[in-house]
Design an enzyme around this catalytic site. Structure first.
Site, mmCIF file in Angstrom:
data_model
loop_
_atom_site.group_PDB
_atom_site.id
_atom_site.type_symbol
_atom_site.label_atom_id
_atom_site.label_comp_id
_atom_site.label_asym_id
_atom_site.label_seq_id
_atom_site.Cartn_x
_atom_site.Cartn_y
_atom_site.Cartn_z
ATOM 1 N N ASP A 47 63.647 13.709 -63.018
ATOM 2 C CA ASP A 47 62.631 14.658 -62.564
ATOM 3 C C ASP A 47 61.258 14.008 -62.544
ATOM 4 O O ASP A 47 60.939 13.170 -63.391
ATOM 5 C CB ASP A 47 62.622 15.874 -63.502
ATOM 6 C CG ASP A 47 61.749 16.997 -62.981
ATOM 7 O OD1 ASP A 47 61.612 17.124 -61.751
ATOM 8 O OD2 ASP A 47 61.210 17.757 -63.803
ATOM 9 N N ASN A 95 68.331 22.022 -53.538
ATOM 10 C CA ASN A 95 67.386 21.114 -52.881
ATOM 11 C C ASN A 95 67.424 21.192 -51.363
ATOM 12 O O ASN A 95 66.523 20.658 -50.690
ATOM 13 C CB ASN A 95 67.638 19.667 -53.318
ATOM 14 C CG ASN A 95 67.170 19.372 -54.724
ATOM 15 O OD1 ASN A 95 67.642 18.439 -55.372
ATOM 16 N ND2 ASN A 95 66.244 20.182 -55.240
ATOM 17 N N ARG A 98 64.269 22.357 -49.442
ATOM 18 C CA ARG A 98 63.100 21.512 -49.192
ATOM 19 C C ARG A 98 62.947 21.237 -47.694
ATOM 20 O O ARG A 98 63.890 21.430 -46.924
ATOM 21 C CB ARG A 98 63.245 20.199 -49.972
ATOM 22 C CG ARG A 98 63.237 20.411 -51.474
ATOM 23 C CD ARG A 98 63.342 19.099 -52.217
ATOM 24 N NE ARG A 98 63.264 19.300 -53.657
ATOM 25 C CZ ARG A 98 63.270 18.315 -54.563
ATOM 26 N NH1 ARG A 98 63.353 17.056 -54.142
ATOM 27 N NH2 ARG A 98 63.200 18.578 -55.844
#
Length: 271
Positions: A47, A95, A98
């Site tokens: 991260d 994700n 995104r």
């Protein structure tokens, strides 16, 4: 000439010869590590790529690009230490939300990493495996993953798992659906479910590392990390290197793992 120290430490030090210098902080940490008490399976939530880029006034994708160097460093250090299994959380099922350009860049970087680091993976005798809903990835990505998996399936030094399009909840859903499709009868036990997880055949992680200082597990290996020790590093992933990994291993070895039981000195304490 390197000082190899005692008999337990000599193997670890030799594994890093030519990689770390005898006067380095990494070397000092390696000397502190007990080779007989290494975690069997380390899982890492990588991260901080976006924040790393933002602090430098760069596009987010540059953070992901810089993160590749961290992956290379940690994979190599884990292999040299003798960690049997390493699982990296690279792309979650969430994700996909995104921007499409960022997602496409991530796939390009993944393929670049696999091609560039293929010789290193083979050199260190690493068996590669992708986990998650891999069938939903772009075809070119799947082909690259399958090629590396096939070419490394006989390797034995370390298992490297990359979690892609991964969700801990979806993994449990997929495991239950597999049980239903197999028409398994009778009460379902823990072993039944565990054997249908993406990580089937591997020990559960006993050590979870998260970078960037965030205290959450982000839907990662929800079943498998039930008894894992958790270590949070303030370092953003693109800056995370072998030194940080070694520091984490040293901290792991200072902990006493009880799995819900009493401390080893409990008999003396309770008497």
């Amino acid at each position: 000439m390197l000082d190899y120290g005692g008999p337990i430490m000599s193997g670890l030090v030799r594994n890093f010869e030519g990689v770390v210098g005898p006067d380095s902080a990494e070397y000092a940490l390696i000397q502190q590590i007990d080779a007989t008490n290494l975690p069997r399976h380390v899982a890492v939530i990588m991260d901080g790529n976006g924040r790393w880029a933002r602090r430098r006034g760069l596009p987010r994708v540059e953070g992901h690009r810089a993160g590749i160097d961290a992956v290379k460093s940690i994979v190599e250090f884990a292999a040299r230490l003798g960690i049997p299994q390493l699982t990296l959380y690279a792309f979650s099922a969430e994700n996909w939300k995104r921007p499409i350009d960022e997602v496409n860049t991530l796939w390009s970087l993944l393929k670049e990493f696999l091609r560039r680091e293929y010789p290193t993976i083979q050199e260190h005798d690493i068996r590669f495996r992708a986990i998650g809903r891999i069938s939903e990835l772009p075809e070119s990505v799947r082909e690259e993953l399958l090629k590396v998996e096939f070419d490394t399936k006989a390797n034995e030094r370390m298992d490297l798992l990359i979690a892609l399009n991964y969700s801990g909840r979806l993994e449990l859903v997929d495991a239950v659906n597999q049980l239903l499709s197999e028409r398994v009868r009778g009460p379902i036990g823990e072993e039944d479910l565990a054997s249908r997880l993406y990580t089937s055949g591997l020990p559960d992680p006993d050590f979870l590392i998260r970078t960037s200082g965030e205290f959450r597990i982000s839907n990662f290996l929800l079943w498998q990390i039930a008894y894992a020790e958790i270590y949070v590093s303030e370092v953003l992933w693109p800056d995370f290197r072998g030194l940080d990994f070694l520091e984490a291993i040293v901290q792991f070895q200072k902990r006493e793992r009880r799995y819900g039981g009493l401390e080893s000195r409990s008999a003396e304490t309770l008497s």
